[in-house]
Design a protein around this motif. Structure first.
Motif, PDB file in Angstrom:
ATOM      1  N   LEU A   1       1.002  -1.152   0.063  1.00  0.00           N
ATOM      2  CA  LEU A   1      -0.019  -0.021   0.072  1.00  0.00           C
ATOM      3  C   LEU A   1       0.868   1.158  -0.057  1.00  0.00           C
ATOM      4  CD1 LEU A   1      -2.710   1.211   0.259  1.00  0.00           C
ATOM      5  CD2 LEU A   1      -2.564   0.892   2.724  1.00  0.00           C
ATOM      6  N   LEU A   2       1.837   1.237   0.846  1.00  0.00           N
ATOM      7  CA  LEU A   2       2.734   2.466   0.664  1.00  0.00           C
ATOM      8  C   LEU A   2       3.664   2.624  -0.499  1.00  0.00           C
ATOM      9  CD1 LEU A   2       3.856   4.286   2.942  1.00  0.00           C
ATOM     10  CD2 LEU A   2       5.939   2.823   3.297  1.00  0.00           C
ATOM     11  N   LEU A   3       3.982   1.545  -1.163  1.00  0.00           N
ATOM     12  CA  LEU A   3       4.542   1.529  -2.339  1.00  0.00           C
ATOM     13  C   LEU A   3       3.520   1.932  -3.360  1.00  0.00           C
ATOM     14  CD1 LEU A   3       7.108   1.217  -3.962  1.00  0.00           C
ATOM     15  CD2 LEU A   3       6.558  -1.186  -4.358  1.00  0.00           C
ATOM     16  N   PHE A   4       2.274   1.767  -3.466  1.00  0.00           N
ATOM     17  CA  PHE A   4       1.355   2.175  -4.493  1.00  0.00           C
ATOM     18  C   PHE A   4       1.142   3.474  -4.373  1.00  0.00           C
ATOM     19  CE2 PHE A   4      -2.815   3.632  -5.511  1.00  0.00           C
ATOM     20  CZ  PHE A   4      -3.133   2.725  -6.817  1.00  0.00           C
ATOM     21  N   ASP A   5       0.944   4.115  -3.100  1.00  0.00           N
ATOM     22  CA  ASP A   5       1.107   5.656  -2.877  1.00  0.00           C
ATOM     23  C   ASP A   5       2.107   6.405  -3.395  1.00  0.00           C
ATOM     24  OD1 ASP A   5      -1.433   5.220  -1.607  1.00  0.00           O
ATOM     25  OD2 ASP A   5      -0.690   5.523   0.316  1.00  0.00           O
ATOM     26  N   LEU A   6       3.203   5.877  -3.139  1.00  0.00           N
ATOM     27  CA  LEU A   6       4.677   6.402  -3.579  1.00  0.00           C
ATOM     28  C   LEU A   6       4.678   6.483  -5.161  1.00  0.00           C
ATOM     29  CD1 LEU A   6       7.575   7.155  -3.052  1.00  0.00           C
ATOM     30  CD2 LEU A   6       8.263   4.982  -3.606  1.00  0.00           C
ATOM     31  N   MET A   7       4.247   5.265  -5.908  1.00  0.00           N
ATOM     32  CA  MET A   7       4.317   5.335  -7.329  1.00  0.00           C
ATOM     33  C   MET A   7       3.261   6.213  -7.773  1.00  0.00           C
ATOM     34  SD  MET A   7       6.655   2.904  -8.177  1.00  0.00           S
ATOM     35  CE  MET A   7       6.315   2.603 -10.000  1.00  0.00           C
ATOM     36  N   GLU A   8       2.201   6.519  -7.326  1.00  0.00           N
ATOM     37  CA  GLU A   8       1.185   7.290  -7.726  1.00  0.00           C
ATOM     38  C   GLU A   8       1.608   8.678  -7.776  1.00  0.00           C
ATOM     39  OE1 GLU A   8      -3.732   7.256  -7.240  1.00  0.00           O
ATOM     40  OE2 GLU A   8      -2.614   7.566  -5.193  1.00  0.00           O
ATOM     41  N   LYS A   9       2.548   8.948  -6.608  1.00  0.00           N
ATOM     42  CA  LYS A   9       2.833  10.364  -6.468  1.00  0.00           C
ATOM     43  C   LYS A   9       4.029  10.653  -7.262  1.00  0.00           C
ATOM     44  CE  LYS A   9       4.479  13.092  -2.740  1.00  0.00           C
ATOM     45  NZ  LYS A   9       5.893  13.586  -3.297  1.00  0.00           N
ATOM     46  N   GLU A  10       4.871   9.683  -7.347  1.00  0.00           N
ATOM     47  CA  GLU A  10       6.058  10.101  -7.936  1.00  0.00           C
ATOM     48  C   GLU A  10       6.052   9.705  -9.597  1.00  0.00           C
ATOM     49  OE1 GLU A  10       8.703  11.534  -6.565  1.00  0.00           O
ATOM     50  OE2 GLU A  10       7.391  11.788  -4.890  1.00  0.00           O
ATOM     51  N   ILE A  11       5.310   9.026 -10.004  1.00  0.00           N
ATOM     52  CA  ILE A  11       5.329   8.486 -11.212  1.00  0.00           C
ATOM     53  C   ILE A  11       4.207   8.566 -12.038  1.00  0.00           C
ATOM     54  CG2 ILE A  11       6.009   6.455 -12.882  1.00  0.00           C
ATOM     55  CD1 ILE A  11       8.229   7.350 -11.225  1.00  0.00           C
ATOM     56  N   TRP A  12       2.877   7.784 -11.693  1.00  0.00           N
ATOM     57  CA  TRP A  12       1.608   7.849 -12.574  1.00  0.00           C
ATOM     58  C   TRP A  12       1.073   9.351 -12.560  1.00  0.00           C
ATOM     59  CZ3 TRP A  12       0.192   3.331  -8.817  1.00  0.00           C
ATOM     60  CH2 TRP A  12       1.149   2.029  -9.019  1.00  0.00           C
ATOM     61  N   ASN A  13       0.871   9.897 -11.495  1.00  0.00           N
ATOM     62  CA  ASN A  13       0.370  11.285 -11.332  1.00  0.00           C
ATOM     63  C   ASN A  13       1.155  12.251 -12.198  1.00  0.00           C
ATOM     64  OD1 ASN A  13      -1.869  10.563 -10.017  1.00  0.00           O
ATOM     65  ND2 ASN A  13      -1.102  11.405  -8.155  1.00  0.00           N
ATOM     66  N   LYS A  14       2.473  12.221 -12.001  1.00  0.00           N
ATOM     67  CA  LYS A  14       3.446  13.076 -12.662  1.00  0.00           C
ATOM     68  C   LYS A  14       3.589  12.796 -14.274  1.00  0.00           C
ATOM     69  CE  LYS A  14       7.016  13.929  -9.327  1.00  0.00           C
ATOM     70  NZ  LYS A  14       8.323  14.000  -9.044  1.00  0.00           N
TER      71      LYS A  14
END
Length: 647
Positions: A473-486
């Protein structure tokens, strides 16, 4: 959509394989923090079958993936994403769901599973009378007498007459419930219904909603599991030539003319997920589909191979063919799914009660025999007005009871009683009754909480699964913030990436066509001649089709050359084609326009461009993480793992 992506993302990192009962060794350190060999092996063994890239099945290849996972977790904690309130809330919600699978009493669970399975073999058609009552209310006599009186009236005057006069939808309900089986109603209601004979009305019983009686109108054996195929035309058809109702009736005519259901489904069904399979859909039981009309039509078919007339649902027009109907499976095949349902159902409180008894025997629970008397003595009438507080000389630190080495004090129970005042507000329940009930409630909740708080220590499997979700879950939030949304929000970056990689985004050859189809080759030849003369689809339909017979159906659209609608040997030549045989039917194809392969615009390729741009961003980001955090691999431990696995 986000939830589905998250679930798939987390599944990939599921942990369930324990390192052998050998001394665990450090495999690598990330900025000085050790990561053990057992953790690596759990991930490797669990995910071995999920990994498509053969390089990642190699220990060295998978270690790279695992190391990058650890780097991302390290970065998430550096950014303090684990302190985010939304993250903590979602993790707690998952933990509360997961723990239910581990706090259970097996013997009671097995009995409830068997009971639920037996009930699932029988469908009940019933009605009920409900007199609403607050779940916490103790003054129940009036409600009981009222539902009892309504029962007597229903027996004498008939349910429908009493329903017409008494149902108000607020305090009194008289409702026809239709057919249901296990798990469709709260457990108390379900039990009353299954214990009542057909044609009879039960005696009053209580649920969380109030007092009921249930009238059983019918009981029947379960309808089993149906496997069917269907042809569907959307309410707004994808074919610009077709009126949906006329279209389905035209297809039905062709069925009655002896054409193959499967071939017609492949040609004309607009449910693309099933059309390729000749219309076949996944097996289902009564109540599993979101369309009652579809279910009833399917189960009404008496024999394998029988076909319905066209009928309409909220999703479109359908023709359904029965492939087979299987009775309910044996319990051993369904045990796991039934156990999961039992634990989520209201009957789980029976499991809970059994678990409390088991835990009381498991743990060393010691009680203070003077506690209940003390609390009874300090309650005052202010308790009934929700104004009671602990007295000045309250023995806050006195031991109430203990579970193993954990002590629960008078102060803990005193706070519980202050909160419980709202339950007894305006009532005159004796203080001894209040203390007795709340004391038992507090002990039970404390024992269960103690079990939850210590479960990660007591149960390795639970600890591993919880860690998997916490990290995932922590990694999902990180990827969403740093990669997918960007990537999705960086319009300048997307345009730049597209400009540098245009050659990757190309259209294949496509054709805009009008297709005339028939099971009779002679009818297609007639259509061919008329199409070559320039006759319109309307004219050809009028000449070749009648009210009773659908000889030709037209389809219009733009397709890539590999689309299954087109024959495999189709030649993209502008104009009217020769006759093709495809999907057990004959077709003439008028190629209106040939759209050659060419460059996709950014708008046309945007989804793929964003995905590829995300990959580029992530690759560069991971390189930065390697530079930010120091990674050291224990080569001796790695060699031991390779030797153990034989890699």
């Amino acid at each position: 959509m986000k939830l589905n992506i998250k679930c798939l993302f987390l599944v990939f990192f599921a942990l369930s394989f324990s390192f052998a009962q050998e001394k665990d060794q450090v495999l690598l350190t990330v900025n000085g923090e050790p990561v053990m060999a057992s953790e690596f092996l759990r991930v490797y063994n669990k995910n071995l079958d999920l990994v498509q890239d053969e390089n990642q099945k190699d220990i060295d290849g998978y270690l790279k993936l695992f190391t990058e996972y650890q780097l991302k977790l390290k970065e998430a904690k550096r950014l303090k994403l684990d302190e985010d309130k939304n993250y903590q809330r979602e993790f707690l919600r998952y933990k509360q769901q997961l723990i239910k699978n581990y706090i259970s009493e097996n013997k009671v669970t097995e009995a409830l599973v068997k009971e639920a399975y037996d009930r699932s073999n029988i469908d009940i058609n019933a009605s009920h009378i409900l007199v609403r009552l607050d779940a916490t209310s103790k003054d129940t006599l009036n409600a009981y007498n009222e539902v009892l009186a309504l029962r007597e009236r229903a027996l004498k005057e008939g349910f429908d007459k009493v329903k017409a006069e008494m149902h108000n939808g607020k305090t009194i309900f008289l409702e026809n419930l239709g057919y249901f089986s296990a798990f469709k109603m709260v457990y108390e209601f379900e039990t009353a219904a299954y214990n009542t004979n057909v044609g009879e009305i039960s005696m009053p019983f209580r649920t969380q909603f109030g007092y009921h009686v249930v009238k059983v109108d019918d009981k029947r054996s379960s309808r089993g599991t149906a496997t069917v195929a269907h042809i569907m035309v959307n309410l707004v058809s994808q074919d610009s030539l077709a009126d949906p109702e006329k279209r389905i009736n035209d297809i039905y005519k062709k069925l009655n003319q002896g054409e193959s259901f499967e071939s017609l489904a492949k040609q004309f069904s607009e449910d693309k997920s099933s059309a390729r399979e000749g219309g076949k859909i996944a097996p289902f039981k009564s109540g599993q589909l979101s369309s009652l009309e579809f279910e009833d039509a399917a189960f009404a078919l008496k024999n394998d191979g029988d076909v319905t007339q066209p009928f309409k649902t909220a999703y479109g027009w359908h023709i359904v063919k029965r492939i087979n109907l299987k009775p309910i499976e044996p319990l051993e095949n369904l045990k796991e799914s039934f156990e999961s349902k039992v634990k989520r159902d209201s009957r789980s409180k029976l499991i809970n009660e059994a678990m409390i008894t088991k835990l009381k025997n498991k743990y060393d629970v010691t009680y203070n025999s003077e506690a209940k008397g003390y609390f009874t003595s300090i309650l005052t009438d202010e308790f009934y007005n929700r104004n009671w507080n602990l007295p000045a000389a309250f023995k806050a630190n006195e031991t109430l009871f203990s579970i193993n080495e954990t002590i629960f004090t008078y102060e803990d129970f005193g706070k519980h009683l202050i909160t419980a005042q709202r339950i007894y507000s305006g009532k005159a329940t004796p203080f001894t009754t209040i203390v007795e009930k709340e004391y038992e409630s507090f002990i039970e909740s404390s024992i269960l909480q103690y079990r939850e708080d210590n479960l990660e220590v007591e149960n390795i499997e639970y600890a591993n699964i919880l860690k998997e979700y916490r990290d995932g879950l922590l990694l999902f939030d990180l990827m969403e913030k740093e990669i997918w949304n960007k990537a999705s929000q960086d319009s300048t970056g997307i345009e730049s990436y597209y400009s540098k990689n245009k050659s990757k985004y190309q259209w294949s050859d496509r054709v805009e066509v009008v297709i005339a189809s028939s099971a009779d080759k002679s009818n297609v030849k007639k259509a061919l001649k008329m199409m070559k003369k320039g006759d319109s689809e309307v004219v050809i339909n009028e000449k070749l089709n009648t009210n009773d017979k659908q000889n030709v159906i037209f389809t219009k659209g733009t397709y890539t050359l590999d689309n299954p609608v087109l024959p495999s040997d189709f030649k993209a030549t502008k104009g009217v084609s020769a006759v093709y045989e495809h999907h057990d039917a004959f077709h003439v194809i008028d190629v209106v326009e040939i759209l050659p392969a060419g460059q996709k615009s950014l708008d046309e390729a945007k989804g793929n461009v964003i995905n590829d741009y995300q990959t580029e961003i992530e690759t560069n980001w991971v390189t930065d993480l390697y530079a930010r955090f120091n990674v050291e691999v224990n080569q001796e431990t790695l060699n031991a793992i390779k030797a153990k696995i034989g890699n």
